[in-house]
Design a protein around this motif. Sequence first.
Motif, PDB file in Angstrom:
ATOM      1  N   ALA A   1       0.833  -1.210   0.000  1.00  0.00           N
ATOM      2  CA  ALA A   1       0.000   0.000   0.000  1.00  0.00           C
ATOM      3  C   ALA A   1       0.866   1.258   0.000  1.00  0.00           C
ATOM      4  CB  ALA A   1      -0.925   0.001   1.213  1.00  0.00           C
ATOM      5  N   GLU A   2       1.960   1.256   0.743  1.00  0.00           N
ATOM      6  CA  GLU A   2       2.852   2.419   0.784  1.00  0.00           C
ATOM      7  C   GLU A   2       3.579   2.599  -0.559  1.00  0.00           C
ATOM      8  OE1 GLU A   2       3.785   2.068   5.573  1.00  0.00           O
ATOM      9  OE2 GLU A   2       5.157   1.149   4.132  1.00  0.00           O
ATOM     10  N   ILE A   3       3.952   1.494  -1.190  1.00  0.00           N
ATOM     11  CA  ILE A   3       4.612   1.573  -2.491  1.00  0.00           C
ATOM     12  C   ILE A   3       3.633   2.096  -3.541  1.00  0.00           C
ATOM     13  CG2 ILE A   3       5.659   0.190  -4.330  1.00  0.00           C
ATOM     14  CD1 ILE A   3       6.809  -1.631  -2.098  1.00  0.00           C
ATOM     15  N   VAL A   4       2.394   1.614  -3.495  1.00  0.00           N
ATOM     16  CA  VAL A   4       1.357   2.069  -4.430  1.00  0.00           C
ATOM     17  C   VAL A   4       1.122   3.566  -4.257  1.00  0.00           C
ATOM     18  CG1 VAL A   4      -1.128   1.930  -4.894  1.00  0.00           C
ATOM     19  CG2 VAL A   4       0.235  -0.155  -4.726  1.00  0.00           C
ATOM     20  N   GLU A   5       1.069   4.030  -3.010  1.00  0.00           N
ATOM     21  CA  GLU A   5       0.847   5.449  -2.741  1.00  0.00           C
ATOM     22  C   GLU A   5       2.014   6.299  -3.261  1.00  0.00           C
ATOM     23  OE1 GLU A   5       0.610   8.334   1.138  1.00  0.00           O
ATOM     24  OE2 GLU A   5      -0.261   6.331   1.303  1.00  0.00           O
ATOM     25  N   ALA A   6       3.246   5.817  -3.096  1.00  0.00           N
ATOM     26  CA  ALA A   6       4.424   6.580  -3.512  1.00  0.00           C
ATOM     27  C   ALA A   6       4.592   6.624  -5.032  1.00  0.00           C
ATOM     28  CB  ALA A   6       5.681   5.994  -2.870  1.00  0.00           C
TER      29      ALA A   6
ATOM     30  N   GLY B   1       2.035   5.493  -7.490  1.00  0.00           N
ATOM     31  CA  GLY B   1       0.828   5.600  -8.291  1.00  0.00           C
ATOM     32  C   GLY B   1       0.559   4.347  -9.110  1.00  0.00           C
ATOM     33  N   TRP B   2       1.308   3.280  -8.849  1.00  0.00           N
ATOM     34  CA  TRP B   2       1.132   2.022  -9.564  1.00  0.00           C
ATOM     35  C   TRP B   2      -0.009   1.217  -8.951  1.00  0.00           C
ATOM     36  CZ3 TRP B   2       6.771  -0.257  -9.890  1.00  0.00           C
ATOM     37  CH2 TRP B   2       7.511   0.483 -10.815  1.00  0.00           C
ATOM     38  N   LEU B   3      -0.430   0.178  -9.664  1.00  0.00           N
ATOM     39  CA  LEU B   3      -1.358  -0.788  -9.107  1.00  0.00           C
ATOM     40  C   LEU B   3      -0.561  -1.777  -8.253  1.00  0.00           C
ATOM     41  CD1 LEU B   3      -3.580  -1.501 -12.230  1.00  0.00           C
ATOM     42  CD2 LEU B   3      -4.146  -0.109 -10.242  1.00  0.00           C
ATOM     43  N   ALA B   4      -1.252  -2.453  -7.335  1.00  0.00           N
ATOM     44  CA  ALA B   4      -0.580  -3.355  -6.399  1.00  0.00           C
ATOM     45  C   ALA B   4       0.160  -4.481  -7.118  1.00  0.00           C
ATOM     46  CB  ALA B   4      -1.589  -3.931  -5.411  1.00  0.00           C
ATOM     47  N   HIS B   5      -0.434  -5.041  -8.184  1.00  0.00           N
ATOM     48  CA  HIS B   5       0.230  -6.156  -8.866  1.00  0.00           C
ATOM     49  C   HIS B   5       1.518  -5.699  -9.566  1.00  0.00           C
ATOM     50  CE1 HIS B   5      -2.113  -4.558 -12.295  1.00  0.00           C
ATOM     51  NE2 HIS B   5      -1.168  -5.114 -13.050  1.00  0.00           N
ATOM     52  N   SER B   6       1.570  -4.443  -9.986  1.00  0.00           N
ATOM     53  CA  SER B   6       2.789  -3.915 -10.610  1.00  0.00           C
ATOM     54  C   SER B   6       3.908  -3.779  -9.585  1.00  0.00           C
ATOM     55  CB  SER B   6       2.522  -2.558 -11.253  1.00  0.00           C
ATOM     56  OG  SER B   6       1.556  -2.681 -12.271  1.00  0.00           O
ATOM     57  N   ALA B   7       3.558  -3.322  -8.386  1.00  0.00           N
ATOM     58  CA  ALA B   7       4.554  -3.192  -7.319  1.00  0.00           C
ATOM     59  C   ALA B   7       5.095  -4.563  -6.920  1.00  0.00           C
ATOM     60  CB  ALA B   7       3.940  -2.485  -6.109  1.00  0.00           C
ATOM     61  N   ARG B   8       4.197  -5.544  -6.775  1.00  0.00           N
ATOM     62  CA  ARG B   8       4.652  -6.902  -6.430  1.00  0.00           C
ATOM     63  C   ARG B   8       5.515  -7.488  -7.546  1.00  0.00           C
ATOM     64  NH1 ARG B   8      -0.556  -7.067  -4.217  1.00  0.00           N
ATOM     65  NH2 ARG B   8      -1.421  -8.002  -6.107  1.00  0.00           N
ATOM     66  N   GLY B   9       5.149  -7.212  -8.788  1.00  0.00           N
ATOM     67  CA  GLY B   9       5.930  -7.702  -9.924  1.00  0.00           C
ATOM     68  C   GLY B   9       7.335  -7.115  -9.950  1.00  0.00           C
ATOM     69  N   LEU B  10       7.459  -5.826  -9.639  1.00  0.00           N
ATOM     70  CA  LEU B  10       8.785  -5.216  -9.592  1.00  0.00           C
ATOM     71  C   LEU B  10       9.618  -5.849  -8.481  1.00  0.00           C
ATOM     72  CD1 LEU B  10      10.771  -2.950 -10.560  1.00  0.00           C
ATOM     73  CD2 LEU B  10      10.033  -1.768  -8.514  1.00  0.00           C
ATOM     74  N   ILE B  11       9.005  -6.087  -7.332  1.00  0.00           N
ATOM     75  CA  ILE B  11       9.750  -6.671  -6.214  1.00  0.00           C
ATOM     76  C   ILE B  11      10.254  -8.060  -6.572  1.00  0.00           C
ATOM     77  CG2 ILE B  11       9.530  -7.565  -3.859  1.00  0.00           C
ATOM     78  CD1 ILE B  11       7.671  -5.157  -3.306  1.00  0.00           C
ATOM     79  N   SER B  12       9.373  -8.917  -7.096  1.00  0.00           N
ATOM     80  CA  SER B  12       9.790 -10.293  -7.376  1.00  0.00           C
ATOM     81  C   SER B  12      10.634 -10.413  -8.638  1.00  0.00           C
ATOM     82  CB  SER B  12       8.578 -11.217  -7.469  1.00  0.00           C
ATOM     83  OG  SER B  12       7.819 -10.904  -8.614  1.00  0.00           O
ATOM     84  N   GLY B  13      10.261  -9.715  -9.689  1.00  0.00           N
ATOM     85  CA  GLY B  13      10.983  -9.852 -10.951  1.00  0.00           C
ATOM     86  C   GLY B  13      12.156  -8.906 -11.085  1.00  0.00           C
ATOM     87  N   GLY B  14      11.903  -7.619 -10.902  1.00  0.00           N
ATOM     88  CA  GLY B  14      12.939  -6.618 -11.126  1.00  0.00           C
ATOM     89  C   GLY B  14      13.999  -6.563 -10.053  1.00  0.00           C
ATOM     90  N   LEU B  15      13.565  -6.617  -8.786  1.00  0.00           N
ATOM     91  CA  LEU B  15      14.525  -6.454  -7.703  1.00  0.00           C
ATOM     92  C   LEU B  15      15.161  -7.770  -7.276  1.00  0.00           C
ATOM     93  CD1 LEU B  15      12.656  -3.815  -5.510  1.00  0.00           C
ATOM     94  CD2 LEU B  15      14.221  -3.456  -7.415  1.00  0.00           C
ATOM     95  N   LYS B  16      14.336  -8.804  -7.099  1.00  0.00           N
ATOM     96  CA  LYS B  16      14.887 -10.089  -6.648  1.00  0.00           C
ATOM     97  C   LYS B  16      15.633 -10.810  -7.765  1.00  0.00           C
ATOM     98  CE  LYS B  16      11.815 -11.508  -2.887  1.00  0.00           C
ATOM     99  NZ  LYS B  16      10.827 -12.532  -2.489  1.00  0.00           N
ATOM    100  N   LYS B  17      14.970 -10.995  -8.900  1.00  0.00           N
ATOM    101  CA  LYS B  17      15.564 -11.798  -9.978  1.00  0.00           C
ATOM    102  C   LYS B  17      16.600 -11.026 -10.779  1.00  0.00           C
ATOM    103  CE  LYS B  17      11.612 -14.861 -10.466  1.00  0.00           C
ATOM    104  NZ  LYS B  17      10.470 -15.231 -11.304  1.00  0.00           N
ATOM    105  N   LYS B  18      16.235  -9.850 -11.260  1.00  0.00           N
ATOM    106  CA  LYS B  18      17.126  -9.116 -12.152  1.00  0.00           C
ATOM    107  C   LYS B  18      18.299  -8.492 -11.400  1.00  0.00           C
ATOM    108  CE  LYS B  18      17.167  -5.622 -15.771  1.00  0.00           C
ATOM    109  NZ  LYS B  18      16.376  -4.604 -16.442  1.00  0.00           N
ATOM    110  N   LEU B  19      18.022  -7.798 -10.291  1.00  0.00           N
ATOM    111  CA  LEU B  19      19.089  -7.137  -9.545  1.00  0.00           C
ATOM    112  C   LEU B  19      19.736  -8.046  -8.505  1.00  0.00           C
ATOM    113  CD1 LEU B  19      17.636  -3.565  -8.983  1.00  0.00           C
ATOM    114  CD2 LEU B  19      19.193  -4.357 -10.751  1.00  0.00           C
ATOM    115  N   GLY B  20      19.073  -9.141  -8.139  1.00  0.00           N
ATOM    116  CA  GLY B  20      19.643 -10.068  -7.160  1.00  0.00           C
ATOM    117  C   GLY B  20      19.604  -9.553  -5.738  1.00  0.00           C
ATOM    118  N   LEU B  21      18.699  -8.627  -5.430  1.00  0.00           N
ATOM    119  CA  LEU B  21      18.607  -8.089  -4.077  1.00  0.00           C
ATOM    120  C   LEU B  21      17.920  -9.101  -3.162  1.00  0.00           C
ATOM    121  CD1 LEU B  21      17.490  -4.431  -4.862  1.00  0.00           C
ATOM    122  CD2 LEU B  21      19.786  -5.244  -4.303  1.00  0.00           C
ATOM    123  N   GLN B  22      18.372  -9.156  -1.915  1.00  0.00           N
ATOM    124  CA  GLN B  22      17.764 -10.035  -0.924  1.00  0.00           C
ATOM    125  C   GLN B  22      16.613  -9.271  -0.260  1.00  0.00           C
ATOM    126  OE1 GLN B  22      18.648 -13.244  -0.427  1.00  0.00           O
ATOM    127  NE2 GLN B  22      20.054 -12.946  -2.136  1.00  0.00           N
TER     128      GLN B  22
END
Length: 188
Positions: free
Chosen positions: A144-149, A151-172
């Motif tokens: 909810a805080e990410i969506v507010e910051a 303006g994305w939809l919730a599924h887009s924020a979750r997708g960035l976390i799992s795909g962009g940050l975890k998989k692509k960038l390798g962040l823990q």
Amino acid sequence: MPKLTDTQTIILSRAATRPGNLAMPLPEGLHGAAAQKAVTAMITRGWLEEVDADLRRGEPLWRETGDGHGTTLVATEAGLEAIGIEPVAASAVATARGAKPQPDAEPAPTTEANDTPKPVAIRAGTKQAQIIALLQRPEGASIAEIVEATGWLAHSARGLISGGLKKKLGLQITSVKEQGRGSVYRIG
């Protein structure tokens, strides 16, 4: 931001997208004295660095050193910052290049299908950079805080976390359910 020529911008932009921030090969049509002049100016400003080429991995040569080895060009953190890209893995790549291989260690696989993520640079001021900043806070961030910051939809924020940050960038990234906030994500 420093004033760059079109050629310098192209060289640094391409380097930012390549594994290890390799600046080679140079743009098509840039060779001879023109290439030497452009590269020398960029090395002088600290935007490029000459490093030993790993011929086993097929890195392109900038110049031969005469002893059967050669050097290649790598964009530095200053070079990435000059084009407005915040380096994420540039220092880790530089450290890995400087490390001496262990004599008893097995050679690293040289296949392109390696599961390790490629070093990636993040541009400052993007929504991805905003989300990373939110997740780096001690209290983390809920969807909810990410969506507010952003303006994305919730599924887009979750997708960035799992795909962009975890998989692509390798962040823990860790997720903990908290009373009143729901799932809270943090960069661990």
